[in-house]
Design a protein around this motif. Structure first.
Motif, short mmCIF file in Angstrom:
data_model
loop_
_atom_site.label_atom_id
_atom_site.label_comp_id
_atom_site.label_asym_id
_atom_site.label_seq_id
_atom_site.Cartn_x
_atom_site.Cartn_y
_atom_site.Cartn_z
N GLU A 6 49.03 57.84 -22.84
CA GLU A 6 49.18 59.24 -22.45
C GLU A 6 48.31 59.58 -21.25
O GLU A 6 48.71 60.37 -20.38
N MET A 10 48.93 61.45 -16.97
CA MET A 10 48.28 62.68 -16.51
C MET A 10 48.10 62.70 -15.00
O MET A 10 47.73 61.70 -14.39
N ASP A 11 48.36 63.86 -14.39
CA ASP A 11 48.11 64.08 -12.97
C ASP A 11 46.74 64.70 -12.83
O ASP A 11 46.59 65.92 -12.89
N THR A 12 45.73 63.88 -12.70
CA THR A 12 44.35 64.37 -12.66
C THR A 12 43.48 63.47 -11.81
O THR A 12 43.78 62.27 -11.65
N LEU A 19 38.02 61.38 -19.25
CA LEU A 19 39.08 61.66 -20.23
C LEU A 19 38.69 61.14 -21.60
O LEU A 19 38.94 61.78 -22.62
N MET A 38 45.43 65.07 -27.17
CA MET A 38 45.91 65.21 -25.79
C MET A 38 45.95 66.67 -25.36
O MET A 38 45.68 66.98 -24.20
N ARG A 42 43.99 67.59 -22.03
CA ARG A 42 44.65 68.24 -20.88
C ARG A 42 44.02 69.59 -20.56
O ARG A 42 43.75 69.90 -19.40
N THR A 43 43.79 70.38 -21.60
CA THR A 43 43.21 71.72 -21.38
C THR A 43 41.76 71.61 -20.95
O THR A 43 41.30 72.35 -20.07
N ASP A 45 40.43 69.26 -19.28
CA ASP A 45 40.43 68.81 -17.89
C ASP A 45 40.68 69.99 -16.95
O ASP A 45 40.00 70.15 -15.93
N ILE A 46 41.62 70.87 -17.32
CA ILE A 46 41.91 72.07 -16.51
C ILE A 46 40.71 73.00 -16.47
O ILE A 46 40.30 73.48 -15.41
N GLU A 78 46.58 73.29 -27.28
CA GLU A 78 46.61 73.48 -25.83
C GLU A 78 46.76 74.96 -25.45
O GLU A 78 45.96 75.49 -24.67
#
Length: 227
Positions: A6, A10-12, A19, A38, A42-43, A45-46, A78
């Motif tokens: 996964e 991710m676009d990061t 991560l 995940m 994801r959140t 990371d944002i 999320e």
């Protein structure tokens, strides 16, 4: 292994190590499915990029707040975290309140706010106004907790000394602490500063920044409603 697959999607710009650390934080919070972990990663990371001033613990604290207010059960990990982060971000951009102070205030107030039916948005609004008006997080949260506790411990006594209708005030508290506080603040706003201080003293709540906190709220009722 599933998480690593996964991560590849991710676009990061965050390194894999970062991560992994977010995934570990998710595990410590009791998240044990790929979907929940995940969602947190994801959140987180944002939040780490968009709200970097909050520090490394921000995703964990925001997730805990979402959990306290049962938002994760309603929205999923999320969306719940994004909703909390968005509320904090919006308030900090629309007044002088700092996002780190709002997170600190929320972490101190979360349990008592939720147990007295105060919503996340309402709790953050009180915190934003008080921080905007330079009342320290420690003073503000201690004062709010003290007054809320007094209100629920003896609503009739509190109402009488604050010049409120006992039945109306008691009914308001049954709905939420927010309604009770707003009634109390509205009553204070009709007094001069000496009467306000005397009323707070009569209620046995004059210490730990209570006078500063509630005189500030009483003087800014329109702004409080807006927040």
């Amino acid at each position: 292994e599933e998480l690593n697959e996964e991560f590849k999607k991710m676009d990061t710009r965050t390194a894999r190590e970062g991560l992994n650390e977010l995934a570990q934080a998710a595990g410590r919070l009791g998240k044990n499915s790929v979907e929940d972990v995940m969602g947190f990663v994801r959140t987180g990371d944002i939040i780490g990029v968009a709200m970097d001033e909050l520090g490394a613990d921000a995703p964990q604290i925001i997730s805990q707040l979402a959990g306290i207010f049962n938002l994760e059960g309603e929205l999923g990990t999320e969306k719940a975290m994004l909703s909390v982060g968005s509320a904090i971000n919006t308030l900090s951009q629309n007044c002088a309140a700092g996002a780190p102070n709002l997170v600190d205030y929320a972490s101190r107030m979360g349990a008592i706010a939720n147990s007295t039916n105060m919503s996340m948005d309402e709790m953050l609004a009180f915190g934003a106004l008080l921080d905007d008006q330079k009342v320290s997080v420690e003073k503000a949260s201690t004062a709010m907790q003290g007054v809320i506790t007094k209100m629920y411990a003896a609503p009739a006594t509190f109402a009488k000394k604050a010049g409120l209708n006992v039945q109306e005030f008691t009914d308001a508290l049954k709905r939420s602490s927010t309604e009770g506080i707003m009634m109390f603040v509205d009553s204070l706003s009709k007094m001069d500063s000496m009467q306000q201080a005397a009323t707070l003293k009569d209620l046995g709540t004059a210490g730990a920044g209570v006078v500063q906190t509630f005189q500030t709220l009483a003087g800014k009722t329109e702004l409080l409603q807006k927040q």
